[in-house]
Design a protein around this motif. Structure first.
Motif, PDB file in Angstrom:
ATOM      1  N   ALA A   4       0.827  -1.210   0.000  1.00 53.31           N
ATOM      2  CA  ALA A   4       0.000   0.000   0.000  1.00 53.31           C
ATOM      3  C   ALA A   4       0.859   1.257   0.000  1.00 53.31           C
ATOM      4  O   ALA A   4       0.514   2.260  -0.640  1.00 53.31           O
ATOM      5  N   ALA A   5       1.996   1.211   0.700  1.00 54.32           N
ATOM      6  CA  ALA A   5       2.886   2.381   0.734  1.00 54.32           C
ATOM      7  C   ALA A   5       3.473   2.671  -0.636  1.00 54.32           C
ATOM      8  O   ALA A   5       3.572   3.836  -1.049  1.00 54.32           O
ATOM      9  N   VAL A   6       3.860   1.626  -1.349  1.00 50.87           N
ATOM     10  CA  VAL A   6       4.426   1.811  -2.688  1.00 50.87           C
ATOM     11  C   VAL A   6       3.389   2.424  -3.624  1.00 50.87           C
ATOM     12  O   VAL A   6       3.705   3.334  -4.402  1.00 50.87           O
ATOM     13  N   VAL A   7       2.160   1.956  -3.539  1.00 49.44           N
ATOM     14  CA  VAL A   7       1.103   2.473  -4.413  1.00 49.44           C
ATOM     15  C   VAL A   7       0.744   3.911  -4.041  1.00 49.44           C
ATOM     16  O   VAL A   7       0.455   4.743  -4.911  1.00 49.44           O
ATOM     17  N   ALA A   8       0.758   4.230  -2.746  1.00 47.90           N
ATOM     18  CA  ALA A   8       0.351   5.559  -2.291  1.00 47.90           C
ATOM     19  C   ALA A   8       1.467   6.592  -2.402  1.00 47.90           C
ATOM     20  O   ALA A   8       1.197   7.798  -2.447  1.00 47.90           O
ATOM     21  N   PHE A   9       2.714   6.135  -2.464  1.00 47.50           N
ATOM     22  CA  PHE A   9       3.864   7.035  -2.462  1.00 47.50           C
ATOM     23  C   PHE A   9       3.796   8.156  -3.504  1.00 47.50           C
ATOM     24  O   PHE A   9       4.050   9.323  -3.174  1.00 47.50           O
ATOM     25  N   PRO A  10       3.480   7.861  -4.782  1.00 47.90           N
ATOM     26  CA  PRO A  10       3.496   8.946  -5.779  1.00 47.90           C
ATOM     27  C   PRO A  10       2.535  10.083  -5.475  1.00 47.90           C
ATOM     28  O   PRO A  10       2.786  11.222  -5.873  1.00 47.90           O
ATOM     29  N   ILE A  61       1.182  19.290   0.946  1.00 51.23           N
ATOM     30  CA  ILE A  61       1.619  18.009   1.493  1.00 51.23           C
ATOM     31  C   ILE A  61       0.457  17.309   2.192  1.00 51.23           C
ATOM     32  O   ILE A  61       0.266  16.088   2.059  1.00 51.23           O
ATOM     33  N   THR A  62      -0.340  18.070   2.943  1.00 53.84           N
ATOM     34  CA  THR A  62      -1.486  17.484   3.641  1.00 53.84           C
ATOM     35  C   THR A  62      -2.492  16.919   2.654  1.00 53.84           C
ATOM     36  O   THR A  62      -3.026  15.814   2.854  1.00 53.84           O
ATOM     37  N   ALA A  63      -2.760  17.645   1.580  1.00 51.22           N
ATOM     38  CA  ALA A  63      -3.697  17.157   0.569  1.00 51.22           C
ATOM     39  C   ALA A  63      -3.202  15.865  -0.048  1.00 51.22           C
ATOM     40  O   ALA A  63      -3.964  14.900  -0.222  1.00 51.22           O
ATOM     41  N   GLY A  64      -1.910  15.823  -0.393  1.00 47.31           N
ATOM     42  CA  GLY A  64      -1.348  14.610  -0.968  1.00 47.31           C
ATOM     43  C   GLY A  64      -1.377  13.443   0.004  1.00 47.31           C
ATOM     44  O   GLY A  64      -1.622  12.299  -0.391  1.00 47.31           O
ATOM     45  N   THR A  65      -1.155  13.722   1.283  1.00 46.99           N
ATOM     46  CA  THR A  65      -1.175  12.673   2.298  1.00 46.99           C
ATOM     47  C   THR A  65      -2.574  12.101   2.468  1.00 46.99           C
ATOM     48  O   THR A  65      -2.749  10.881   2.617  1.00 46.99           O
ATOM     49  N   LEU A  66      -3.587  12.963   2.440  1.00 49.25           N
ATOM     50  CA  LEU A  66      -4.967  12.482   2.544  1.00 49.25           C
ATOM     51  C   LEU A  66      -5.331  11.616   1.341  1.00 49.25           C
ATOM     52  O   LEU A  66      -5.994  10.579   1.480  1.00 49.25           O
ATOM     53  N   LEU A  67      -4.899  12.036   0.161  1.00 50.40           N
ATOM     54  CA  LEU A  67      -5.142  11.222  -1.033  1.00 50.40           C
ATOM     55  C   LEU A  67      -4.424   9.877  -0.944  1.00 50.40           C
ATOM     56  O   LEU A  67      -4.956   8.847  -1.349  1.00 50.40           O
ATOM     57  N   ARG A 102      -6.014   6.185  -1.102  1.00 44.49           N
ATOM     58  CA  ARG A 102      -5.519   5.195  -2.067  1.00 44.49           C
ATOM     59  C   ARG A 102      -5.083   3.919  -1.366  1.00 44.49           C
ATOM     60  O   ARG A 102      -5.326   2.814  -1.863  1.00 44.49           O
ATOM     61  N   ALA A 103      -4.441   4.074  -0.212  1.00 43.25           N
ATOM     62  CA  ALA A 103      -4.009   2.902   0.550  1.00 43.25           C
ATOM     63  C   ALA A 103      -5.210   2.084   1.017  1.00 43.25           C
ATOM     64  O   ALA A 103      -5.159   0.850   1.050  1.00 43.25           O
ATOM     65  N   THR A 129     -15.144  11.186   2.241  1.00 44.37           N
ATOM     66  CA  THR A 129     -14.813  12.114   3.324  1.00 44.37           C
ATOM     67  C   THR A 129     -13.372  12.582   3.221  1.00 44.37           C
ATOM     68  O   THR A 129     -13.075  13.775   3.370  1.00 44.37           O
ATOM     69  N   ILE A 130     -12.484  11.646   2.938  1.00 43.99           N
ATOM     70  CA  ILE A 130     -11.070  12.002   2.805  1.00 43.99           C
ATOM     71  C   ILE A 130     -10.836  12.901   1.597  1.00 43.99           C
ATOM     72  O   ILE A 130     -10.092  13.886   1.672  1.00 43.99           O
ATOM     73  N   LEU A 131     -11.473  12.598   0.481  1.00 43.28           N
ATOM     74  CA  LEU A 131     -11.318  13.424  -0.719  1.00 43.28           C
ATOM     75  C   LEU A 131     -11.883  14.824  -0.507  1.00 43.28           C
ATOM     76  O   LEU A 131     -11.319  15.810  -0.995  1.00 43.28           O
ATOM     77  N   ALA A 132     -13.000  14.924   0.217  1.00 40.00           N
ATOM     78  CA  ALA A 132     -13.572  16.233   0.518  1.00 40.00           C
ATOM     79  C   ALA A 132     -12.615  17.046   1.389  1.00 40.00           C
ATOM     80  O   ALA A 132     -12.430  18.256   1.175  1.00 40.00           O
ATOM     81  N   ALA A 133     -11.993  16.383   2.359  1.00 40.40           N
ATOM     82  CA  ALA A 133     -11.022  17.072   3.206  1.00 40.40           C
ATOM     83  C   ALA A 133      -9.815  17.510   2.380  1.00 40.40           C
ATOM     84  O   ALA A 133      -9.301  18.623   2.566  1.00 40.40           O
ATOM     85  N   SER A 134      -9.383  16.659   1.447  1.00 33.35           N
ATOM     86  CA  SER A 134      -8.269  17.026   0.583  1.00 33.35           C
ATOM     87  C   SER A 134      -8.615  18.234  -0.283  1.00 33.35           C
ATOM     88  O   SER A 134      -7.791  19.134  -0.459  1.00 33.35           O
ATOM     89  N   GLY A 135      -9.843  18.252  -0.806  1.00 33.82           N
ATOM     90  CA  GLY A 135     -10.280  19.395  -1.593  1.00 33.82           C
ATOM     91  C   GLY A 135     -10.299  20.679  -0.792  1.00 33.82           C
ATOM     92  O   GLY A 135      -9.982  21.750  -1.310  1.00 33.82           O
ATOM     93  N   TYR A 136     -10.661  20.560   0.484  1.00 43.37           N
ATOM     94  CA  TYR A 136     -10.657  21.754   1.355  1.00 43.37           C
ATOM     95  C   TYR A 136      -9.249  22.299   1.507  1.00 43.37           C
ATOM     96  O   TYR A 136      -9.027  23.502   1.446  1.00 43.37           O
ATOM     97  N   TRP A 137      -8.277  21.414   1.707  1.00 40.31           N
ATOM     98  CA  TRP A 137      -6.905  21.856   1.891  1.00 40.31           C
ATOM     99  C   TRP A 137      -6.330  22.451   0.613  1.00 40.31           C
ATOM    100  O   TRP A 137      -5.472  23.346   0.666  1.00 40.31           O
ATOM    101  N   LEU A 138      -6.777  21.955  -0.549  1.00 37.49           N
ATOM    102  CA  LEU A 138      -6.266  22.466  -1.810  1.00 37.49           C
ATOM    103  C   LEU A 138      -6.931  23.762  -2.246  1.00 37.49           C
ATOM    104  O   LEU A 138      -6.386  24.493  -3.068  1.00 37.49           O
ATOM    105  N   ALA A 139      -8.117  24.021  -1.722  1.00 34.12           N
ATOM    106  CA  ALA A 139      -8.867  25.218  -2.135  1.00 34.12           C
ATOM    107  C   ALA A 139      -8.106  26.468  -1.713  1.00 34.12           C
ATOM    108  O   ALA A 139      -7.547  26.543  -0.611  1.00 34.12           O
ATOM    109  N   PRO A 140      -8.045  27.482  -2.612  1.00 41.99           N
ATOM    110  CA  PRO A 140      -7.332  28.720  -2.247  1.00 41.99           C
ATOM    111  C   PRO A 140      -8.036  29.435  -1.114  1.00 41.99           C
ATOM    112  O   PRO A 140      -9.262  29.492  -1.041  1.00 41.99           O
TER     113      PRO A 140
END
Length: 224
Positions: free
Chosen positions: A100-106, A150-156, A160-161, A211-222
């Protein structure tokens, strides 16, 4: 008829544990690699970037095969891990974490690299003129300014994991109560013709991921 069996609750617990550890590994390695590629130029940099991004585009079963070649009991590093640390990755939850870490890393790597590249280098230069060096500049300037990306990518990466299937199946197997995650439990339910159980599991993992994707979108929003 119960929607969830004891094995399903075990799969949920294991999925959360695997996703947490996998995301932690992806975060540490992804942020480190992202900062190095964002701040240093060297020969073959684009090739390194392509290799680090490769898990995003390769079929999961191909990744699983590579992991078996590397960490299987007769693989490149498998015997060494077992003899040195007593660690076996094949058919264990630790193997599921690695897959899961290898798949989520990118997802962490690409988001973090873009975030670091957006940080003004003049701010880092200013920190150095004020006495900060190396690690101090990273933790006091670079990381705080890049934290949203970084937080948005980590949530994604966590989402993915949670949904990882192919590479995990190849390396860790599908053993109920031991290595079976939610995605594998869904597969088993469909194969068994248990539509109610499959629907319940799909709804559960979908709610968590949305829920995770919505949180990621919040962090990415300007921010306004």
């Amino acid at each position: 008829m119960e929607w969830f069996s004891p094995n399903d609750w075990s799969a949920l617990t294991l999925t959360l544990k695997v996703s947490f550890y996998a995301t932690f590994l992806a975060f540490v390695l992804g942020v480190a690699c992202a900062w190095l590629l964002a701040r240093f130029n060297f020969f073959g940099k684009n090739i390194v970037d392509a290799i680090l991004t490769l898990p995003m585009v390769l079929p999961p079963t191909v990744l699983g095969y590579y992991l078996l070649v590397l960490f299987g009991r007769k693989g490149t590093f498998g015997p060494w891990l077992e003899s040195t640390f007593g660690l076996q990755l094949v058919f264990t939850w630790q193997g599921a974490v690695v897959a899961a870490a290898v798949v989520a890393f990118p997802l962490v790597f690409k988001s973090a690299r873009a975030a670091f590249e957006d940080v003004e280098k003049n701010l880092e230069y200013a920190a150095r003129t004020l006495g900060s060096r190396g690690v101090g500049v990273f933790f006091r300037v670079s990381l705080p300014l890049a934290v949203r990306g970084i937080t948005a990518g980590t949530l994604l990466a966590f989402a993915r994991a949670m949904g990882e299937f192919g590479a995990t199946l190849m390396l860790a197997g599908n053993l109920p109560g031991r290595t079976q995650t939610l995605s594998m439990a869904v597969y088993d339910a469909v194969q068994a013709g248990d539509d109610m159980r499959a629907n319940a599991l799909v709804l559960l993992i979908s709610v968590v991921c949305v829920t995770i994707l919505a949180a990621s979108g919040y962090w990415l929003a300007p921010k306004r």
